[in-house]
Scaffold this active site. Structure first.
Site, PDB file in Angstrom:
ATOM      1  N   GLY A  39       0.820  -1.212   0.000  1.00 50.99           N
ATOM      2  CA  GLY A  39       0.000   0.000   0.000  1.00 50.99           C
ATOM      3  C   GLY A  39       0.849   1.255   0.000  1.00 50.99           C
ATOM      4  O   GLY A  39       2.015   1.220  -0.382  1.00 50.99           O
ATOM      5  N   ALA A  40       0.225   2.387   0.411  1.00 54.26           N
ATOM      6  CA  ALA A  40       0.870   3.707   0.286  1.00 54.26           C
ATOM      7  C   ALA A  40       1.374   3.858  -1.147  1.00 54.26           C
ATOM      8  O   ALA A  40       2.538   4.173  -1.401  1.00 54.26           O
ATOM      9  CB  ALA A  40       1.984   3.881   1.308  1.00 54.26           C
ATOM     10  N   LEU A  41       0.459   3.612  -2.077  1.00 55.11           N
ATOM     11  CA  LEU A  41       0.829   3.485  -3.487  1.00 55.11           C
ATOM     12  C   LEU A  41       1.339   4.813  -4.047  1.00 55.11           C
ATOM     13  O   LEU A  41       0.808   5.878  -3.752  1.00 55.11           O
ATOM     14  CB  LEU A  41      -0.368   2.992  -4.305  1.00 55.11           C
ATOM     15  CG  LEU A  41      -0.934   1.639  -3.887  1.00 55.11           C
ATOM     16  CD1 LEU A  41      -2.045   1.214  -4.852  1.00 55.11           C
ATOM     17  CD2 LEU A  41       0.140   0.563  -3.817  1.00 55.11           C
ATOM     18  N   HIS A  72       4.470   2.107  -7.973  1.00 56.86           N
ATOM     19  CA  HIS A  72       3.475   1.028  -7.942  1.00 56.86           C
ATOM     20  C   HIS A  72       2.576   1.107  -9.184  1.00 56.86           C
ATOM     21  O   HIS A  72       2.242   0.085  -9.774  1.00 56.86           O
ATOM     22  CB  HIS A  72       2.594   1.144  -6.692  1.00 56.86           C
ATOM     23  CG  HIS A  72       3.325   0.974  -5.394  1.00 56.86           C
ATOM     24  ND1 HIS A  72       3.453   1.990  -4.483  1.00 56.86           N
ATOM     25  CD2 HIS A  72       3.957  -0.103  -4.844  1.00 56.86           C
ATOM     26  CE1 HIS A  72       4.121   1.547  -3.418  1.00 56.86           C
ATOM     27  NE2 HIS A  72       4.438   0.287  -3.608  1.00 56.86           N
ATOM     28  N   GLY A  78       9.165  -5.079  -8.496  1.00 56.20           N
ATOM     29  CA  GLY A  78      10.037  -3.976  -8.886  1.00 56.20           C
ATOM     30  C   GLY A  78      11.513  -4.335  -8.758  1.00 56.20           C
ATOM     31  O   GLY A  78      11.921  -4.978  -7.780  1.00 56.20           O
ATOM     32  N   GLN A  79      12.271  -3.881  -9.723  1.00 58.42           N
ATOM     33  CA  GLN A  79      13.734  -3.998  -9.679  1.00 58.42           C
ATOM     34  C   GLN A  79      14.305  -3.204  -8.496  1.00 58.42           C
ATOM     35  O   GLN A  79      15.392  -3.473  -8.014  1.00 58.42           O
ATOM     36  CB  GLN A  79      14.296  -3.476 -11.015  1.00 58.42           C
ATOM     37  CG  GLN A  79      15.786  -3.506 -11.151  1.00 58.42           C
ATOM     38  CD  GLN A  79      16.344  -4.915 -11.085  1.00 58.42           C
ATOM     39  OE1 GLN A  79      15.868  -5.820 -11.768  1.00 58.42           O
ATOM     40  NE2 GLN A  79      17.348  -5.113 -10.234  1.00 58.42           N
ATOM     41  N   LYS A  80      13.524  -2.225  -8.022  1.00 59.17           N
ATOM     42  CA  LYS A  80      13.927  -1.420  -6.861  1.00 59.17           C
ATOM     43  C   LYS A  80      14.352  -2.313  -5.689  1.00 59.17           C
ATOM     44  O   LYS A  80      15.297  -1.995  -4.978  1.00 59.17           O
ATOM     45  CB  LYS A  80      12.737  -0.531  -6.469  1.00 59.17           C
ATOM     46  CG  LYS A  80      12.738   0.038  -5.079  1.00 59.17           C
ATOM     47  CD  LYS A  80      13.532   1.301  -5.041  1.00 59.17           C
ATOM     48  CE  LYS A  80      13.343   2.131  -3.790  1.00 59.17           C
ATOM     49  NZ  LYS A  80      13.061   1.441  -2.559  1.00 59.17           N
ATOM     50  N   ASP A  81      13.631  -3.412  -5.484  1.00 61.61           N
ATOM     51  CA  ASP A  81      13.975  -4.365  -4.422  1.00 61.61           C
ATOM     52  C   ASP A  81      14.669  -5.556  -5.085  1.00 61.61           C
ATOM     53  O   ASP A  81      14.086  -6.636  -5.239  1.00 61.61           O
ATOM     54  CB  ASP A  81      12.709  -4.785  -3.669  1.00 61.61           C
ATOM     55  CG  ASP A  81      12.070  -3.600  -2.968  1.00 61.61           C
ATOM     56  OD1 ASP A  81      12.503  -3.259  -1.868  1.00 61.61           O
ATOM     57  OD2 ASP A  81      11.143  -2.985  -3.544  1.00 61.61           O
ATOM     58  N   SER A  94       7.563   4.284  -0.612  1.00 60.76           N
ATOM     59  CA  SER A  94       6.511   4.690   0.327  1.00 60.76           C
ATOM     60  C   SER A  94       7.123   5.428   1.516  1.00 60.76           C
ATOM     61  O   SER A  94       6.460   6.240   2.156  1.00 60.76           O
ATOM     62  CB  SER A  94       5.745   3.463   0.824  1.00 60.76           C
ATOM     63  OG  SER A  94       5.198   2.771  -0.276  1.00 60.76           O
TER      64      SER A  94
END
Ligand code: AMP
Length: 282
Positions: A31-33, A37, A147-150, A186
Site C-alpha cells: 500500500g501507500a501506493l 506502484h 520492482g527492480q527497486k527491491d 513509500s
C-alpha cells in the site's frame, strides 16, 4: 467496471470467480501506493487480461526494531489509484486472516536471504517469501510483477519460484524515479527537505559507479559519493554498498563480466532507503 475490494480470503475467492476466464497478473504491494506502484500495475495490464493488486503490510517481514507500526497506511487513496488504473480486484486482508494463530509452516530464504540486505534485516526475506507464496497460492495468477527497486527480493522470488516449482511467470519492472534521480518509495514521505537532499546521494552514487568499468573502480566511485554525503547535515549513514551477482547476490570478482547489481542501503534521519542499478560489465 468498479474495483472489487476483497477483505479476506473468502471474498478474494468469490471476486476471482467473478472475473470469469482470462489471464491474471498480480501486483503485490504494502500500500501507500505511488507512481512506482502504478508503473507496475500498467506493466501488469500488458501481461494479462485482469489485474489484481494486493495491499498488505506484512508483519512477518519487519524486525522488532523496524517501522511496522508507523509504516504509512493510505487505503482510501490506494483504492482510488487502483480504480484509476483499471485494477479489477484489490485484495486487502487483515493480518489475522493471513496468519491464523495455529499456523506453523513458513518459507526459508536460505543462505541468499542472509547476505547484503538480509544481513541487516534478519528474517526479512523469510517473511517476504512466506507472504508472496501465500498471495500466489490465493490469487493463482499467471504473472506476478515485482520492482527492480527491491533487487534482492526480486532475485529471491525468482529463486523461490524455481526451487519450489511455483507455476507463475515473474516479471521485473524498472525502478521508477523522480526527475532528480530519487527512487520512489513509500518511505520517502518521511523525508524532510534536508533529508531528501542528502538522500539524493544514493542515486548519485549509483550513477558515479555506472560510469566506471571494473568492479574495483565502480565501488570506489560509488563510495566516494557516499563518503561525501556522510559529511552532510543530516548525514547519510551507510549500511552497505556492494556489487553483486543479480541472481545470487554473491559479490562479483574483479574479473567479472556480464550483469552485476550495484546495491546501496543507507539511513537518513529516521528513514532507511535502498536503491540499486544493474550494470553490464565487459
Ligand atoms: P512495496 O509496497 O514497497 O512493498 O512495493 C511493492 C512493489 O512495488 C515491489 O515489487 C517493489 O519492488 C515495487 N516498487 C516499489 N518502489 C518502486 C519504484 N520506485 N519503482 C518500481 N517499483 C517499485
Amino acid at each position: 467496471m468498479d474495483v472489487i475490494v476483497a477483505g479476506d480470503r473468502a471474498e478474494l475467492a468469490k471476486a476471482r470467480e467473478s472475473l470469469g476466464g482470462g489471464s491474471i497478473a498480480l501486483v503485490p504491494t504494502m500500500g501507500a501506493l505511488h507512481e512506482g506502484h502504478r508503473s507496475l500495475i500498467r506493466l501488469a495490464r500488458e501481461h494479462a487480461d485482469h489485474v489484481v493488486v494486493s495491499v498488505f503490510v506484512n508483519p512477518l517481514q519487519f524486525g522488532p526494531a523496524e517501522d511496522f507500526s508507523r509504516y504509512p497506511r493510505t487505503f482510501d487513496a490506494d483504492l482510488e489509484a487502483c480504480a484509476e488504473e483499471g485494477v479489477e480486484i484489490v485484495f486487502a486482508p487483515s493480518a489475522e486472516d493471513m496468519y491464523p494463530p495455529d499456523r506453523q509452516v513458513s518459507i526459508s530464504a536460505g543462505g541468499m536471504g542472509t547476505v547484503v540486505e538480509g544481513a541487516f534485516r534478519p528474517g526479512h526475506f523469510d517473511g517476504v517469501l512466506t507472504v508472496v507464496l501465500k498471495l500466489l497460492n490465493l490469487v493463482r495468477p499467471d504473472v506476478a510483477i515485482f520492482g527492480q527497486k527491491d533487487a534482492q527480493q526480486l532475485a529471491l522470488i525468482r529463486r523461490m519460484a524455481a526451487d519450489l516449482n511455483v507455476p507463475v511467470s515473474i516479471v521485473a519492472a524498472p525502478t521508477f524515479r523522480e526527475p532528480d534521480g530519487l527512487a520512489l518509495s513509500s518511505r520517502n514521505r518521511y523525508l524532510s527537505a534536508a533529508d531528501r537532499a542528502t538522500a539524493l546521494a544514493l542515486s548519485r552514487a549509483l550513477r558515479a559507479g555506472a560510469a566506471r568499468e571494473t568492479p574495483g573502480e565502480i565501488l570506489a566511485a560509488a563510495r566516494a559519493v557516499l563518503d561525501e554525503a556522510a559529511r552532510l547535515d543530516p548525514p547519510l549513514l551507510l549500511d552497505y554498498v556492494v556489487l553483486a551477482d543479480p541472481a545470487t547476490f554473491a559479490p562479483v570478482a574483479e574479473d567479472h563480466s556480464g550483469e552485476a547489481v550495484l546495491a546501496v542501503a543507507a539511513r537518513v534521519g529516521s528513514t532507511r532507503l535502498i536503491d540499486n542499478a544493474v550494470l553490464r560489465l565487459s
